[in-house]
Design a protein around this motif. Structure first.
Motif, PDB file in Angstrom:
ATOM      1  N   THR A 190     -52.910  43.700 -45.663  1.00 19.43           N
ATOM      2  CA  THR A 190     -52.183  42.499 -46.079  1.00 19.43           C
ATOM      3  C   THR A 190     -51.145  42.846 -47.146  1.00 19.43           C
ATOM      4  O   THR A 190     -50.030  42.318 -47.158  1.00 19.43           O
ATOM      5  N   SER A 191     -51.515  43.755 -48.033  1.00 18.55           N
ATOM      6  CA  SER A 191     -50.582  44.196 -49.069  1.00 18.55           C
ATOM      7  C   SER A 191     -49.365  44.876 -48.465  1.00 18.55           C
ATOM      8  O   SER A 191     -48.225  44.629 -48.871  1.00 18.55           O
ATOM      9  N   ALA A 192     -49.609  45.713 -47.462  1.00 18.12           N
ATOM     10  CA  ALA A 192     -48.518  46.510 -46.884  1.00 18.12           C
ATOM     11  C   ALA A 192     -47.653  45.718 -45.908  1.00 18.12           C
ATOM     12  O   ALA A 192     -46.419  45.893 -45.875  1.00 18.12           O
ATOM     13  N   GLY A 233     -52.900  36.840 -54.458  1.00 19.37           N
ATOM     14  CA  GLY A 233     -52.647  37.176 -53.057  1.00 19.37           C
ATOM     15  C   GLY A 233     -53.638  38.169 -52.474  1.00 19.37           C
ATOM     16  O   GLY A 233     -54.846  37.972 -52.544  1.00 19.37           O
ATOM     17  N   TRP A 234     -53.120  39.270 -51.940  1.00 15.52           N
ATOM     18  CA  TRP A 234     -53.941  40.253 -51.224  1.00 15.52           C
ATOM     19  C   TRP A 234     -55.007  40.900 -52.118  1.00 15.52           C
ATOM     20  O   TRP A 234     -56.030  41.380 -51.634  1.00 15.52           O
ATOM     21  N   LYS A 235     -54.811  40.878 -53.415  1.00 18.25           N
ATOM     22  CA  LYS A 235     -55.793  41.479 -54.326  1.00 18.25           C
ATOM     23  C   LYS A 235     -57.122  40.730 -54.307  1.00 18.25           C
ATOM     24  O   LYS A 235     -58.149  41.272 -54.721  1.00 18.25           O
ATOM     25  N   HIS A 283     -45.988  40.424 -45.706  1.00 19.00           N
ATOM     26  CA  HIS A 283     -44.709  39.710 -45.822  1.00 19.00           C
ATOM     27  C   HIS A 283     -43.608  40.436 -45.052  1.00 19.00           C
ATOM     28  O   HIS A 283     -42.434  40.395 -45.434  1.00 19.00           O
ATOM     29  N   GLN A 304     -50.444  34.893 -44.668  1.00 17.89           N
ATOM     30  CA  GLN A 304     -50.142  36.062 -45.490  1.00 17.89           C
ATOM     31  C   GLN A 304     -49.931  37.299 -44.623  1.00 17.89           C
ATOM     32  O   GLN A 304     -49.191  38.203 -44.991  1.00 17.89           O
ATOM     33  N   GLY A 334     -57.475  43.898 -47.195  1.00 15.91           N
ATOM     34  CA  GLY A 334     -56.633  43.785 -48.383  1.00 15.91           C
ATOM     35  C   GLY A 334     -55.470  44.770 -48.366  1.00 15.91           C
ATOM     36  O   GLY A 334     -54.324  44.410 -48.679  1.00 15.91           O
ATOM     37  N   ALA A 335     -55.748  46.000 -47.986  1.00 15.62           N
ATOM     38  CA  ALA A 335     -54.700  47.028 -47.959  1.00 15.62           C
ATOM     39  C   ALA A 335     -53.623  46.704 -46.925  1.00 15.62           C
ATOM     40  O   ALA A 335     -52.417  46.830 -47.196  1.00 15.62           O
ATOM     41  N   THR A 366     -53.903  43.988 -39.142  1.00 17.33           N
ATOM     42  CA  THR A 366     -54.578  43.088 -40.076  1.00 17.33           C
ATOM     43  C   THR A 366     -55.532  42.165 -39.335  1.00 17.33           C
ATOM     44  O   THR A 366     -56.683  41.965 -39.754  1.00 17.33           O
ATOM     45  N   TYR A 401     -58.884  40.073 -51.743  1.00 16.47           N
ATOM     46  CA  TYR A 401     -59.794  40.812 -50.864  1.00 16.47           C
ATOM     47  C   TYR A 401     -60.409  42.000 -51.585  1.00 16.47           C
ATOM     48  O   TYR A 401     -61.586  42.325 -51.384  1.00 16.47           O
TER      49      TYR A 401
END
Length: 482
Positions: free
Chosen positions: A339-341, A416-418, A344, A281, A336-337, A354, A420
């Motif tokens: 991975t979200s940003a 997904g990232w949520k 991908h 991820q 989490g933050a 990360t 965390y």
């Protein structure tokens, strides 16, 4: 003066002997978790078992199920036959890897119920925190071995031996316990409970590196006899009934069991079993690169956990847990933050950030929560419920582990990232629980800890700290005269 150094050497040797046997339990558990994390990313393993989300979860939870099956009986076995024999029986089962991963779990269930009780009861009080901390700190050693062997075996791809060889190595470590058994002392508390008083006194002298006439030895001996006599007089014959008999015992068990969610659901297990998914991820998809990162992570965890173990008696369990847990919560929000940003994208600073956040999270976890995993529960449990209580802790640990391995694959797939963010949010509740409910056990013998729950000490012997302080003053006076 030289006698003091000789005494320290004797204490260190006996303590090292006790820990070395119990560490095998920790190493084996860690090896199991880490080897599954490594083989889960091997192409040959995925192809052979046609791995799906469901089969990955089932393969990872097999040993946990075996441990849960054994744990209800482990307390009785350990109380009946001794802490040392519990370790031996667990090692025999663990060595039988060919019989399947669930048999490994059965051995783990028995060994875990006896190992923490054994270490806590068979080390000098001043070294108890370090000994129990090292017991689970060596979890990282198992991780390093598993990842190193798995990484070396990636060169065997696409052969099935790439994943078979790391799996087969799991059966060798427990044989070490079998070789050490003739040299290990039995728990002096268990010996007193069996009315083997002379043997118990000799063991106490041995673990303190002294003689049976030493005031330090005599105080511990008196405390153990008085406290166990009280428990025999006031307690019930069935350990499970004793657990719920009164409010102090219920509180003891509640605090002991709280270590399971606090340590197992904080986020470390997510990384242990599913670091491949996490790194994918984050944009790192090469299985070899993932294994290298995991190997470095294991070494990092070991160094930090070792530091926490050495500082546990100075900082105290309460502070150690809160500082570690609070830092973990903050770092998981950051993971989490990031991975979200950047999860991908090919933006390398974001990917590296990360990975760095994962490193910092595991460092924070290893500093306090790793040593406390097997340090705190046996300390807060009194003798007559310690083995049964530790069996219950094992069930709680494995149940939390199964929850992680069964639920989190679907969480990662769905949100997904949520994932965390959700995990970090319930960590806040753990911080509140520890802050208001945990009791501090540093600087006390196991028998003196009872006073924190019962409101009184069940022995007329002076506290060990008072006797030790007096002895140190006498030694200092003699050194000054010399």
């Amino acid at each position: 003066m030289f006698g003091k150094y000789a005494q320290s050497a004797k204490v260190g040797f006996t303590t090292a002997l006790v820990i070395s046997a119990c560490v095998v339990d920790s190493v084996t558990i860690a090896y199991d978790g880490s080897v599954m994390g490594s083989v889960n990313v091997m192409p040959s393993y995925k192809k052979y078992f046609e791995i799906s989300t469901a089969t990955k979860a089932v393969n990872s939870t097999a040993t946990g199920l075996g441990a849960i099956m054994m744990a209800p009986f482990a307390g009785f076995i350990v109380d009946k036959f001794g802490r040392r024999q519990g370790l031996f029986a667990g090692a025999q089962n663990l060595a039988m890897f060919i019989a399947g991963r669930m048999v490994i779990g059965i051995g783990m269930g028995l060994a875990q119920a006896s190992a923490a009780s054994y270490v806590s009861e068979t080390t000098a009080p001043r070294l108890r925190a370090l000994a129990l901390g090292l017991y689970y700190t060596c979890w990282a050693v198992g991780g390093i071995l598993a990842t190193g062997i798995s990484y070396a075996c990636t060169s065997l791809e696409p052969s099935d031996w790439a994943w078979r060889v790391p799996s087969l190595f799991q059966g060798f470590a427990p044989l070490f316990i079998v070789l050490l058994m003739p040299f290990l002392p039995e728990s002096p508390r268990w010996l007193v409970a069996q009315d083997r008083f002379d043997e118990a006194l000799r063991v106490i002298a041995r673990v303190n590196g002294s003689t049976i006439d030493d005031p330090i030895v005599q105080v511990q001996y008196r405390e153990i006899i008085d406290t166990l006599n009280y428990e025999k007089t006031e307690g019930k014959s069935i350990a499970f009934a004793e657990i719920v008999r009164n409010a102090p015992n219920r509180r003891r068990v509640m605090l002991a069991l709280s270590i399971a969610p606090v340590t197992m659901l904080t986020g470390s297990n997510v990384i242990t079993y599913y670091y491949g998914d996490m790194l994918s991820q984050a944009g790192i998809t090469s299985s070899k690169t993932q294994m290298v990162i995991n190997l470095i992570l294991s070494a990092w965890q070991f160094v930090i956990a070792l530091t926490g173990s050495f500082l546990a008696e100075r900082l105290g369990r309460w502070f150690l847990c809160l500082s570690s847990l609070g830092s973990c919560t903050i770092m998981f929000y950051i993971v989490g933050a990031l991975t979200s940003a950047y999860g991908h994208t090919s933006y390398m600073p974001g990917v590296e950030g990360t990975v760095a956040a994962v490193f910092l999270f595991l460092g924070a976890y290893s500093f306090g929560l790793t040593p406390l995993t097997q340090m705190y529960p046996p300390e807060v449990l009194s003798y007559n419920i310690r083995a049964t209580g530790m069996a219950m802790v094992t069930i709680a640990n494995k149940a939390c582990g199964i929850f992680v391995t069964m639920v989190f694959p679907y969480l990662f797939k769905s949100i997904g990232w949520k994932t965390y963010m959700v995990n970090a949010s319930w960590n806040v509740l753990f911080v509140i629980w520890v802050y208001f409910c945990w009791v501090e056990t540093k600087g006390r013998t196991l028998e003196e800890i009872d006073e924190l729950f019962d409101g009184e000490k069940h022995s007329d012997a002076p506290n060990l700290s008072q006797v030790a302080g007096a002895s140190e003053k006498i030694v200092e006076t003699q050194v000054e005269k010399i």
